[in-house]
Design a protein around this motif. Structure first.
Motif, PDB file in Angstrom:
ATOM      1  N   ASP A  45      -1.300   3.702   2.199  1.00 57.84           N
ATOM      2  CA  ASP A  45      -0.766   3.656   3.558  1.00 57.84           C
ATOM      3  C   ASP A  45      -0.788   5.112   4.042  1.00 57.84           C
ATOM      4  O   ASP A  45      -0.041   5.944   3.517  1.00 57.84           O
ATOM      5  CB  ASP A  45       0.672   3.121   3.452  1.00 57.84           C
ATOM      6  CG  ASP A  45       1.347   2.922   4.782  1.00 57.84           C
ATOM      7  OD1 ASP A  45       0.747   3.238   5.822  1.00 57.84           O
ATOM      8  OD2 ASP A  45       2.503   2.429   4.774  1.00 57.84           O
TER       9      ASP A  45
ATOM     10  N   ASP B 112      13.082  -2.464  -1.393  1.00 58.47           N
ATOM     11  CA  ASP B 112      13.191  -1.451  -0.336  1.00 58.47           C
ATOM     12  C   ASP B 112      12.448  -1.850   0.935  1.00 58.47           C
ATOM     13  O   ASP B 112      12.784  -1.380   2.018  1.00 58.47           O
ATOM     14  CB  ASP B 112      12.674  -0.085  -0.826  1.00 58.47           C
ATOM     15  CG  ASP B 112      11.284  -0.147  -1.467  1.00 58.47           C
ATOM     16  OD1 ASP B 112      10.858  -1.246  -1.852  1.00 58.47           O
ATOM     17  OD2 ASP B 112      10.636   0.913  -1.584  1.00 58.47           O
TER      18      ASP B 112
ATOM     19  N   THR C 193       4.566  -1.991  -9.890  1.00 55.47           N
ATOM     20  CA  THR C 193       4.136  -3.106  -9.035  1.00 55.47           C
ATOM     21  C   THR C 193       2.668  -3.439  -9.286  1.00 55.47           C
ATOM     22  O   THR C 193       2.288  -4.609  -9.346  1.00 55.47           O
ATOM     23  CB  THR C 193       4.318  -2.750  -7.548  1.00 55.47           C
ATOM     24  OG1 THR C 193       5.590  -2.134  -7.372  1.00 55.47           O
ATOM     25  CG2 THR C 193       4.239  -3.988  -6.676  1.00 55.47           C
TER      26      THR C 193
ATOM     27  N   LEU D 250      12.994   0.261 -10.758  1.00 54.32           N
ATOM     28  CA  LEU D 250      13.098   0.956 -12.035  1.00 54.32           C
ATOM     29  C   LEU D 250      14.054   2.102 -11.788  1.00 54.32           C
ATOM     30  O   LEU D 250      13.870   2.874 -10.840  1.00 54.32           O
ATOM     31  CB  LEU D 250      11.745   1.516 -12.459  1.00 54.32           C
ATOM     32  CG  LEU D 250      10.631   0.510 -12.738  1.00 54.32           C
ATOM     33  CD1 LEU D 250       9.379   1.255 -13.206  1.00 54.32           C
ATOM     34  CD2 LEU D 250      11.057  -0.499 -13.797  1.00 54.32           C
TER      35      LEU D 250
ATOM     36  N   ILE E  76       0.891  -1.165   0.000  1.00 55.37           N
ATOM     37  CA  ILE E  76       0.000   0.000   0.000  1.00 55.37           C
ATOM     38  C   ILE E  76       0.922   1.206   0.000  1.00 55.37           C
ATOM     39  O   ILE E  76       1.898   1.270   0.740  1.00 55.37           O
ATOM     40  CB  ILE E  76      -0.999  -0.024   1.170  1.00 55.37           C
ATOM     41  CG1 ILE E  76      -0.322  -0.342   2.500  1.00 55.37           C
ATOM     42  CG2 ILE E  76      -2.108  -1.015   0.875  1.00 55.37           C
ATOM     43  CD1 ILE E  76      -1.201  -0.100   3.694  1.00 55.37           C
TER      44      ILE E  76
HETATM   45  O1  ME8 Z   1       7.007   1.655   1.168  1.00 58.66           O
HETATM   46  N1  ME8 Z   1      10.997   0.825  -8.813  1.00 58.66           N
HETATM   47  O2  ME8 Z   1       5.214   2.824   0.286  1.00 58.66           O
HETATM   48  P1  ME8 Z   1       5.869   3.519  -0.979  1.00 58.66           P
HETATM   49  C1  ME8 Z   1      10.174  -0.184  -8.578  1.00 58.66           C
HETATM   50  N2  ME8 Z   1       3.820   2.393   2.429  1.00 58.66           N
HETATM   51  N3  ME8 Z   1       9.180  -0.154  -7.678  1.00 58.66           N
HETATM   52  C2  ME8 Z   1       9.010   0.960  -6.982  1.00 58.66           C
HETATM   53  C3  ME8 Z   1       9.842   2.075  -7.175  1.00 58.66           C
HETATM   54  C4  ME8 Z   1      10.866   1.980  -8.149  1.00 58.66           C
HETATM   55  N4  ME8 Z   1      11.678   2.959  -8.452  1.00 58.66           N
HETATM   56  N5  ME8 Z   1       9.436   3.043  -6.331  1.00 58.66           N
HETATM   57  C5  ME8 Z   1       8.378   2.545  -5.649  1.00 58.66           C
HETATM   58  C6  ME8 Z   1       5.844   2.030   1.211  1.00 58.66           C
HETATM   59  N6  ME8 Z   1       8.117   1.293  -6.038  1.00 58.66           N
HETATM   60  C7  ME8 Z   1       4.941   1.543   2.301  1.00 58.66           C
HETATM   61  C8  ME8 Z   1       4.548   0.124   2.009  1.00 58.66           C
HETATM   62  S1  ME8 Z   1       3.195  -2.130   2.549  1.00 58.66           S
HETATM   63  C9  ME8 Z   1       2.489  -2.810   3.876  1.00 58.66           C
HETATM   64  C10 ME8 Z   1       3.661  -0.520   3.051  1.00 58.66           C
HETATM   65  C11 ME8 Z   1       7.024   0.446  -5.546  1.00 58.66           C
HETATM   66  O3  ME8 Z   1       4.864   4.484  -1.475  1.00 58.66           O
HETATM   67  C12 ME8 Z   1       7.552  -0.842  -4.957  1.00 58.66           C
HETATM   68  O4  ME8 Z   1       6.511  -1.766  -4.911  1.00 58.66           O
HETATM   69  O5  ME8 Z   1       7.217   4.016  -0.666  1.00 58.66           O
HETATM   70  C13 ME8 Z   1       7.926  -0.421  -3.557  1.00 58.66           C
HETATM   71  O6  ME8 Z   1       8.082  -1.514  -2.679  1.00 58.66           O
HETATM   72  C14 ME8 Z   1       6.748   0.447  -3.213  1.00 58.66           C
HETATM   73  O7  ME8 Z   1       6.424   1.117  -4.450  1.00 58.66           O
HETATM   74  C15 ME8 Z   1       7.026   1.453  -2.105  1.00 58.66           C
HETATM   75  O8  ME8 Z   1       5.950   2.349  -2.054  1.00 58.66           O
END
Ligand code: ME8
Length: 523
Positions: free
Chosen positions: A49, A276, A24, A306, A10
């Motif tokens: 989130d 991450d 994703t 990415l 999320i």
């Molecule tokens: O971490 N390349 O949220 P977030 C690939 N809220 N995927 C990427 C990316 C990139 N450069 N940047 C983001 C959080 N993502 C928490 C998660 S879950 C219980 C809570 C995607 O908004 C990828 O799926 O920072 C990464 O894990 C997620 O966005 C992180 O989103």
């Protein structure tokens, strides 16, 4: 009927969605659509989130309330899903009172099970990661290794989650279930983190008010990660009336009542995440579920980043590529195809406008789009749009043998790029078949009318088969093409020669117009 439950992380609402989030969600959508094709009952969850320090800080900087910021940005993430063709069955928000109730309930159980104690935390904290850093994770100058900002030294009275007591159970889990985390490099990384010795972690925050209040101490809110992780579980307890963005509601989902969703879909088949947030999902999450006596998910699949100019794209770094813009110019299917084809799923990969344009032109416009246009045009020109019944060319049929099984096997391993490669091999085979048969030559010779019928029928059938297999990757354009072929069935059973008879085809506008005519090239 099997059930299949897939989730995305999320996303934080401290800023707008970017291509990384789209990535994703697209991958999860491919899994969901593929499983629907198999006839599985599918539940696909994504959402936002909304608690925690990053959101509270961003709202403060804008001079608005955290709730206002959450409402505004959550809506942008919700709007992204249909734009990228995502067929999620529900969109969860962690500020939903029903989610918060489940968080309180589950974490109270963890407390009652004696995995929570009061203590004082002292250490390094990154407000952008909302994460406490161990000494060995810190960059020079006490900086965050991800955001490169100075970490804050925190001292706070917190309730702790007794993570260290799960050292052995987690090691056992990893020994018994070697596919709990994939790819293997990520499994090894998580296991070595566990083996390095687990320390207890803060479960609550004292100085923060933007969160789910702790039921046994109203001066605390739960640490955002525990609140967030539980979305995967809470959603199934109240998402009994799925909202669907752009797809067909899965019959199994539609018919399931409240409570039944947990019975039907728990535990999740795949949590998709990027690296991450590996530690939270591969270590904290199973430990938390064990502490709450809830069955563990079947698998985490961790994809790469990415990269643009070699650095992870992220909101905090500010180097974002707007997915809305790409979609507006080239359509969501082109974006979906490009991301899954160009970056080997599971590994990091650079994305650029140049490589996007190159793939678009050479593969979508020329190899697939042109194959479709040529085939339909030839059937129109030589046979007035009608196909004569008969067997397809066995030479080509043999080349398609085993493809469905291979694609399923790869998708089961979440090797989406490899699955797409496999299907693309068939697209290329069909293009070679056109050259080998040269229908334009056959059309000149009346004695070869039967051969021409066979070649045209084989091409139309081949196109139908590859389009059914490509459907999870490019739902909109494959549907247009299948429509023109008069084919209705998009289930996996239809991905074989002869599974559906095509007797008449309709003309079709180019599926992927050349870039000059698709609008200005990306800046
Ligand atoms: O971490 N390349 O949220 P977030 C690939 N809220 N995927 C990427 C990316 C990139 N450069 N940047 C983001 C959080 N993502 C928490 C998660 S879950 C219980 C809570 C995607 O908004 C990828 O799926 O920072 C990464 O894990 C997620 O966005 C992180 O989103």
């Amino acid at each position: 009927m099997s059930s299949f439950y897939v989730t995305t992380p999320i996303y934080y609402v401290n800023a707008a969605p970017h291509l990384g989030h789209a990535y994703t969600t697209i991958a999860a959508d491919v899994l969901a659509r593929h499983h629907r094709q198999r006839g599985d009952s599918v539940f696909f969850l994504t959402g936002t989130d909304e608690h925690g320090e990053p959101v509270a800080d961003a709202a403060h900087a804008l001079g608005i309330s955290a709730q206002e910021l959450a409402d505004r940005n959550s809506e942008r993430f919700r709007a992204l899903a249909p734009k990228i063709g995502a067929s999620n069955d529900f969109f969860i928000r962690t500020t939903d009172e029903r989610h918060m109730a489940v968080v309180r309930e589950v974490l109270f159980k963890v407390y009652e099970n004696c995995f929570v104690y009061k203590g004082t935390y002292e250490g390094w904290y990154c407000p952008k990661c909302a994460d406490f850093k161990a000494e060995n994770e810190i960059d020079e100058g006490d900086r965050c290794p991800i955001h490169h900002i100075p970490l804050t030294r925190e001292q706070e009275d917190n309730y702790f989650f007794a993570l260290s007591r799960f050292q052995e159970p987690l090691e056992r889990l990893y020994a018994e279930r070697k596919d709990f985390v994939a790819p293997r490099t990520r499994y090894n990384e998580a296991l070595s983190f566990i083996r390095s010795g687990l320390r207890d972690v803060p479960l609550t925050r004292h100085k923060l008010s933007w969160g789910v209040p702790v039921p046994w101490d109203s001066e605390h809110v739960f640490y955002v990660w525990f609140d967030a992780l539980l979305n995967y579980y809470s959603a199934l307890s109240f998402a009994h009336a799925p909202t669907l963005a752009g797809g067909t509601v899965d019959a199994g989902v539609r018919d399931a009542g409240k409570g039944d969703l947990l019975d039907t879909f728990w535990p999740p088949n795949v949590h998709l995440i990027a690296k991450d947030i590996l530690r939270f999902h591969a270590v904290y999450w199973p430990a938390l579920l064990m502490a709450a006596e809830i069955e563990l998910p079947k698998r985490l699949f961790v994809h790469g980043y990415l990269l643009m100019e070699g650095e992870k794209m992220s909101k905090s770094l500010g180097n974002v590529l707007d997915p809305f813009e790409v979609i507006e110019r080239f359509g969501s299917d082109a974006l979906r195809f490009y991301l899954l084809r160009d970056v080997s799923f599971g590994q990091d990969g650079s994305v650029s406008t140049a490589s996007f344009e190159q793939r678009y032109e050479s593969e979508l416009a020329n190899e697939y789009g042109n194959l479709a246009s040529r085939t339909l045009a030839m059937i129109g020109r030589y046979r007035d749009g009608a196909l004569v019944e008969g067997a397809p060319d066995q030479l080509l049929v043999a080349d398609f043998d085993g493809m469905v099984e291979r694609v399923c096997e790869l998708v089961d391993k979440v090797q989406l790029t490899a699955a797409l490669d496999e299907i693309w091999g068939a697209v290329r085979r069909l293009n070679r078949y056109v050259e080998e048969q040269a229908p334009w030559q056959l059309a000149k010779d009346p004695s070869r009318a039967g051969d021409l019928d066979c070649a045209l029928r084989t091409l139309a059938e081949g196109l139908r088969v590859v389009s059914v297999l490509l459907h999870p990757f490019m739902p909109a354009s494959t549907e247009r093409l299948l429509d023109a072929l008069g084919a209705r069935d998009t289930s996996l059973g239809a991905a074989r020669f002869g599974a559906e008879t095509i007797d008449r085809v309709q003309p079709l506008e180019p599926l992927f117009p050349k870039i000059e005519t698709a609008g200005p090239a990306m800046a």
